[in-house]
Design a protein around this motif. Structure first.
Motif, PDB file in Angstrom:
ATOM      1  N   CYS A  10     -63.106   9.012 -30.309  1.00 33.42           N
ATOM      2  CA  CYS A  10     -64.043   8.512 -31.313  1.00 33.42           C
ATOM      3  C   CYS A  10     -64.212   9.540 -32.421  1.00 33.42           C
ATOM      4  O   CYS A  10     -64.278  10.752 -32.154  1.00 33.42           O
ATOM      5  N   GLU A  11     -64.297   9.036 -33.630  1.00 32.43           N
ATOM      6  CA  GLU A  11     -64.523   9.883 -34.796  1.00 32.43           C
ATOM      7  C   GLU A  11     -65.838  10.662 -34.660  1.00 32.43           C
ATOM      8  O   GLU A  11     -66.793  10.177 -34.059  1.00 32.43           O
ATOM      9  N   GLY A  12     -65.880  11.853 -35.229  1.00 29.24           N
ATOM     10  CA  GLY A  12     -67.136  12.597 -35.316  1.00 29.24           C
ATOM     11  C   GLY A  12     -67.302  13.670 -34.258  1.00 29.24           C
ATOM     12  O   GLY A  12     -68.083  14.590 -34.429  1.00 29.24           O
ATOM     13  N   SER A  68     -61.073  -0.351 -48.323  1.00 24.15           N
ATOM     14  CA  SER A  68     -61.477  -0.686 -46.955  1.00 24.15           C
ATOM     15  C   SER A  68     -60.737   0.224 -45.991  1.00 24.15           C
ATOM     16  O   SER A  68     -59.583   0.559 -46.213  1.00 24.15           O
ATOM     17  N   ASP A  69     -61.399   0.566 -44.872  1.00 19.87           N
ATOM     18  CA  ASP A  69     -60.625   1.151 -43.779  1.00 19.87           C
ATOM     19  C   ASP A  69     -59.795   0.030 -43.209  1.00 19.87           C
ATOM     20  O   ASP A  69     -60.161  -1.149 -43.302  1.00 19.87           O
ATOM     21  N   GLY A  70     -58.687   0.251 -42.624  1.00 11.62           N
ATOM     22  CA  GLY A  70     -57.895   1.432 -42.397  1.00 11.62           C
ATOM     23  C   GLY A  70     -58.156   2.055 -41.009  1.00 11.62           C
ATOM     24  O   GLY A  70     -59.215   1.927 -40.471  1.00 11.62           O
ATOM     25  N   MET A 119     -53.321   8.016 -47.857  1.00 11.38           N
ATOM     26  CA  MET A 119     -52.911   8.841 -46.720  1.00 11.38           C
ATOM     27  C   MET A 119     -54.004   9.875 -46.442  1.00 11.38           C
ATOM     28  O   MET A 119     -54.481  10.536 -47.359  1.00 11.38           O
ATOM     29  N   LYS A 120     -54.371  10.010 -45.151  1.00 14.71           N
ATOM     30  CA  LYS A 120     -55.510  10.881 -44.854  1.00 14.71           C
ATOM     31  C   LYS A 120     -55.257  11.682 -43.595  1.00 14.71           C
ATOM     32  O   LYS A 120     -54.378  11.315 -42.820  1.00 14.71           O
ATOM     33  N   HIS A 121     -55.936  12.771 -43.292  1.00 14.68           N
ATOM     34  CA  HIS A 121     -56.947  13.464 -44.090  1.00 14.68           C
ATOM     35  C   HIS A 121     -56.317  14.796 -44.443  1.00 14.68           C
ATOM     36  O   HIS A 121     -56.064  15.601 -43.541  1.00 14.68           O
ATOM     37  N   PHE A 122     -56.121  15.044 -45.707  1.00 21.44           N
ATOM     38  CA  PHE A 122     -55.372  16.201 -46.192  1.00 21.44           C
ATOM     39  C   PHE A 122     -56.262  17.420 -46.208  1.00 21.44           C
ATOM     40  O   PHE A 122     -57.129  17.514 -47.049  1.00 21.44           O
ATOM     41  N   GLY A 146     -60.831  13.752 -31.205  1.00 23.15           N
ATOM     42  CA  GLY A 146     -61.399  12.409 -31.136  1.00 23.15           C
ATOM     43  C   GLY A 146     -60.645  11.349 -31.916  1.00 23.15           C
ATOM     44  O   GLY A 146     -60.780  10.166 -31.630  1.00 23.15           O
ATOM     45  N   ARG A 147     -59.838  11.750 -32.900  1.00 24.36           N
ATOM     46  CA  ARG A 147     -59.177  10.729 -33.720  1.00 24.36           C
ATOM     47  C   ARG A 147     -57.665  10.682 -33.538  1.00 24.36           C
ATOM     48  O   ARG A 147     -56.984  10.044 -34.342  1.00 24.36           O
ATOM     49  N   ASN A 148     -57.153  11.303 -32.497  1.00 17.78           N
ATOM     50  CA  ASN A 148     -55.692  11.267 -32.334  1.00 17.78           C
ATOM     51  C   ASN A 148     -55.154   9.841 -32.296  1.00 17.78           C
ATOM     52  O   ASN A 148     -54.024   9.591 -32.703  1.00 17.78           O
ATOM     53  N   THR A 205     -62.177  11.710 -52.010  1.00 18.05           N
ATOM     54  CA  THR A 205     -62.843  12.482 -50.949  1.00 18.05           C
ATOM     55  C   THR A 205     -62.828  11.679 -49.671  1.00 18.05           C
ATOM     56  O   THR A 205     -62.736  10.457 -49.693  1.00 18.05           O
ATOM     57  N   ASP A 206     -63.001  12.368 -48.541  1.00 11.68           N
ATOM     58  CA  ASP A 206     -63.492  11.626 -47.397  1.00 11.68           C
ATOM     59  C   ASP A 206     -64.959  11.336 -47.725  1.00 11.68           C
ATOM     60  O   ASP A 206     -65.524  11.905 -48.664  1.00 11.68           O
ATOM     61  N   TRP A 207     -65.573  10.441 -46.948  1.00 13.74           N
ATOM     62  CA  TRP A 207     -66.914   9.983 -47.337  1.00 13.74           C
ATOM     63  C   TRP A 207     -67.931  11.124 -47.178  1.00 13.74           C
ATOM     64  O   TRP A 207     -68.301  11.504 -46.092  1.00 13.74           O
TER      65      TRP A 207
HETATM   66  C1  BGC Z   1     -63.646   8.805 -42.242  1.00 14.08           C
HETATM   67  C2  BGC Z   1     -62.524   8.241 -43.082  1.00 14.08           C
HETATM   68  C3  BGC Z   1     -62.899   6.858 -43.531  1.00 14.08           C
HETATM   69  C4  BGC Z   1     -64.210   6.914 -44.293  1.00 14.08           C
HETATM   70  C5  BGC Z   1     -64.687   5.589 -44.820  1.00 14.08           C
HETATM   71  C6  BGC Z   1     -64.994   8.709 -42.934  1.00 14.08           C
HETATM   72  O1  BGC Z   1     -66.005   9.037 -42.052  1.00 14.08           O
HETATM   73  O2  BGC Z   1     -63.353  10.137 -41.901  1.00 14.08           O
HETATM   74  O3  BGC Z   1     -61.316   8.243 -42.372  1.00 14.08           O
HETATM   75  O4  BGC Z   1     -61.864   6.295 -44.289  1.00 14.08           O
HETATM   76  O5  BGC Z   1     -65.211   7.434 -43.437  1.00 14.08           O
HETATM   77  O6  BGC Z   1     -65.136   4.769 -43.807  1.00 14.08           O
END
Ligand code: BGC
Length: 736
Positions: free
Chosen positions: A481-483, A78-80, A187-190, A154-156, A266-268
């Motif tokens: 925001c992510e992305g 799960s995220d996280g 631990m992410k994202h390497f 976006g993810r700081n 992997t990341d997704w």
């Molecule tokens: C994110 C990851 C996240 C994964 C699963 C990806 O888009 O970059 O940080 O853990 O999705 O939700």
């Protein structure tokens, strides 16, 4: 004859017993008395090739199948990283709509970093791990430790700021806390996912020195000191190879040089190629749909790079079976560390301890940036009418932002917290501005008329005794925001204009910025009180009200520099090649001069420096001293100085220790953080602060030799309240 019959029946019975015994004998892989290594080899030897390959990729959005025939459990993730995310459908990104999947939302990791308190990081990790365990998760997809290089990323908000020492010091206890529950941290994202723009394709060009001094340390500490059980690859590329299957990053650095023995996930959707995924260190492929980033094909887990294509290549002899064996060994080790460890606890969820920890982290993380004329604290009873203005006073900020979204059982908004503290009759609210509807992929227009909102807020402010503006960013697209990244450093939705209008009718106005990134503050000179707050989670309002009212004395310090303008930040100063890149490549031209290293060395003063934060009391620093004047490379330096709380209230100060080298042979930053300590002092109390730094940590990474070097030279140690506020310095000699 009789005797003969007896003998036969004895032989028969013994045979039967032996047979029974061999049937009930515990197989080695299930025998808890046997060494894990033997158990892994035994399990592996019992698996078919198909079963082994099945363990290396997803079976649903957040799970892998294990090996049901042998009773090796599924692995659930799960995220996280700020709480345990809500449940999802098996094969799409719709929330499953369960009614028992709420969580405690802890403050975002920027806030945790701002506490400068590693003990809290341990408790944070432990509590998160407890909730993950209770929800039957084996891996929690966090912490995030990418370095804050630009305020646009976006993810700081999911990371721990710009300094590798601070990030390393905070990530280790977080990991240890999570894993104490028999749940793996991931631990992410390497590595080098320091911006979201073009994250799926950008190739980052960076020096070995910057990698080793800035971008690697937190990951290395997580592996070597935190003993993390899983690492997630980044989406981007390094040396033109995707980071999730990267020969140098994973095979050489992570697994060989650092000795990482866990699972590389992997990341997704960040795998792109079966051969590379097979050979270059990836162990577990997770995904959004099928074949990496392609959307729209459902239940296609067999098409993953580490699924049927991998199986076919092993069957045909194109890839050796040893590759899958190595991956499965690591995955089995993760099983033994988590869901096959029968001694692990059962976890707990939504306890009062979780709640008070969420409050504590939030309180210790809020940073008081400006406090002229003692604007804060706003003591209860001081004013009759408090106007609270701004959308972030009411917005549910545990939502949005991408994968770190949460479904808290309750979320106390800042407005609610303020009402709870000062009483409904004393608080009046007006929204003032509005963002669009929360959406991660689109920016939807606000349904409200901006002028009417502004006008209404100005009228409310005019009639109030004090105004607290609560704005900032909000985890919508382009707003933390992510992305994707932010488009600029300014406050969105007309907030600067609104603050200006509020100040025209009420000078007694304070500003609270809720964000995970630096924002520009054109109104700073006109405002007496300013706080940098964060995405504070379930108890945002409680903590905010405790700080505003002086119930708790603020002690947070900035985990990143706030530049006066975007171009003053190193990544942006150096132009588009440096940020965001040309669409194919991005060049980290700022090299090791990230954050305060840049501001200090280039003498470009920030608006607020890294490590900065005020308190409702004042602290007096004594002169720094060391136990000796000369050291060799293998010694430790013991530093001490006194710290006195000179004010009338109890408080905590995060004292910082920086190092400079006098005449380095290579360029070095003006100073580098080498230690910190959060010291709690009663009003009037004095303590002696003792810190120990190892001389080997004064090294720089020499690219020519590929090694860490401490030169014979004079080094200057500074005790400081921030990177911009050195209190005293002492010079020591290093002689090898
Ligand atoms: C994110 C990851 C996240 C994964 C699963 C990806 O888009 O970059 O940080 O853990 O999705 O939700």
């Amino acid at each position: 004859m009789q005797r003969y019959k007896l003998l036969i029946s004895v032989i028969f019975s013994v045979g039967l017993l032996l047979n029974l015994y061999s049937q009930t004998e515990v197989p080695v892989y299930l025998d808890e008395g046997k060494p894990i290594k033997d158990r892994i080899e035994d399990a592996l030897s019992r698996m078919t090739l198909e079963e082994k390959v099945a363990m290396c990729h997803a079976q649903s959005k957040f799970s892998t199948p294990g090996c049901p025939r042998l009773g090796i459990p599924e692995i659930w993730m799960s995220d996280g990283p700020h709480g345990v995310r809500m449940e999802f459908d098996w094969d799409d990104w719709l929330h499953a709509g369960w009614t028992n999947d709420s969580c405690t939302a802890y403050p975002a990791l920027t806030c945790l970093a701002a506490t400068f308190n590693p003990d809290l990081a341990y408790r944070y990790g432990y509590s998160l791990g407890e909730e993950a365990r209770f929800r039957k998760k084996d891996i929690i997809l966090g912490p995030g430790v990418n370095i804050y290089r630009t305020p646009l990323s976006g993810r700081n908000f999911e990371y721990m700021g710009e300094d590798p020492y601070l990030t390393s010091a905070m990530v280790v206890p977080y990991i240890q806390g999570v894993q104490k529950n028999g749940v793996a941290a991931c631990m992410k994202h390497f590595v080098l996912n320091n911006q979201e723009k073009w994250r799926d394709t950008i190739n980052v060009v960076v020096s070995d020195r910057a990698l080793n001094e800035i971008y690697f340390p937190a990951f290395k500490a997580g592996v070597q000191k935190g003993n993390v059980w899983a690492v997630m690859g980044a989406y981007n590329k390094y040396k033109n190879q995707y980071c999730s299957h990267n020969e140098i990053l994973i095979n050489k650095i992570l697994k060989t040089d650092w000795g990482f023995d866990g699972v590389m996930v992997t990341d997704w959707g960040s795998a792109h190629n079966t051969d590379e995924a097979a050979r270059y260190g990836l162990d577990l492929e997770m995904g959004s749909w099928t074949n990496g980033l392609t959307w729209g094909v459902s239940s296609a887990y067999d098409n993953y790079y580490l699924a049927t294509p991998f199986l076919d290549k092993i069957r045909s002899g194109e890839l050796p079976e040893s590759l899958v064996d190595e991956k499965v060994r690591r995955i089995l080790l993760l099983n033994f560390r988590t869901n096959m460890d029968r001694s692990r606890t059962y976890g707990r969820k939504l306890t009062t301890e979780h709640k008070s920890l969420a409050i504590r982290v939030a309180e210790e993380g809020i940073v008081l940036l400006k406090n002229e004329n003692n604007f804060f604290p706003i003591l209860e009873g001081k004013y009759k009418k408090i106007a609270v203005i701004g959308e972030n006073a009411i917005k549910k900020l545990t939502q949005g932002g991408g994968s770190s979204e949460l479904k808290p059982k309750e979320e106390v908004s800042p407005l609610q917290g303020i009402i709870n503290r000062y009483g409904t009759e004393n608080v009046v609210y007006s929204m003032g501005y509005a963002s669009g509807a929360p959406d991660y992929n689109n920016v939807l227009p606000s349904p409200f008329d901006a002028d009417s909102l502004l006008h209404a807020a100005v009228e409310v402010a005019r009639s109030a005794d004090v105004v607290i503006f609560i704005g900032g960013l909000n985890k919508n697209k382009h707003q933390d925001c992510e992305g994707d990244d932010r488009l600029n450093m300014d406050l969105p939705f007309g907030q600067d204009k609104l603050i200006g209008e509020l100040l025209k009718v009420n000078k007694n106005t304070g500003v609270i910025i809720v964000s995970g990134n630096a924002v520009s503050m054109p109104w700073l000179d006109k405002v007496d009180g300013v706080m940098q707050s964060w995405y504070l989670g379930s108890e945002a309002g409680t903590a905010t009200a405790n700080i505003i009212s002086g119930n708790t004395n603020p002690s947070g310090k900035l985990p990143f520099s706030i530049p006066k303008k975007l171009e003053d930040n190193s990544a942006h100063y150096l132009g588009e090649k440096s940020y965001p890149g040309d669409g194919t490549n991005q060049y980290y031209l700022d090299d090791i001069l990230v954050g305060y290293r840049w501001h200090d060395t280039k003498k470009i003063a920030p608006l607020f420096p890294f490590g900065y934060g005020l308190s409702y009391t004042t602290f007096e620093y004594g002169k720094i001293s060391t136990d000796k004047k000369k050291y060799s490379e293998y010694e430790s330096v013991r530093v001490s100085f006194t710290l006195t709380n000179k004010g009338k209230v109890d408080g905590a100060e995060s004292v910082q220790l920086y190092m400079s080298q006098k005449s380095p042979s290579a360029m070095r930053p003006a100073k580098e953080l080498k230690g910190f300590d959060k010291v709690f002092l009663k009003a009037g109390e004095t303590k002696v602060v003792n810190m120990t730094v190892e001389v080997k940590d004064f090294a720089f990474y020499d690219e020519k030799t590929g090694s860490w070097v401490v030169e014979n030279d004079d080094f200057i140690l500074h005790n400081a309240a921030s990177s911009g506020d050195v209190k005293s310095s002492i010079t020591i000699k290093i002689l090898n």
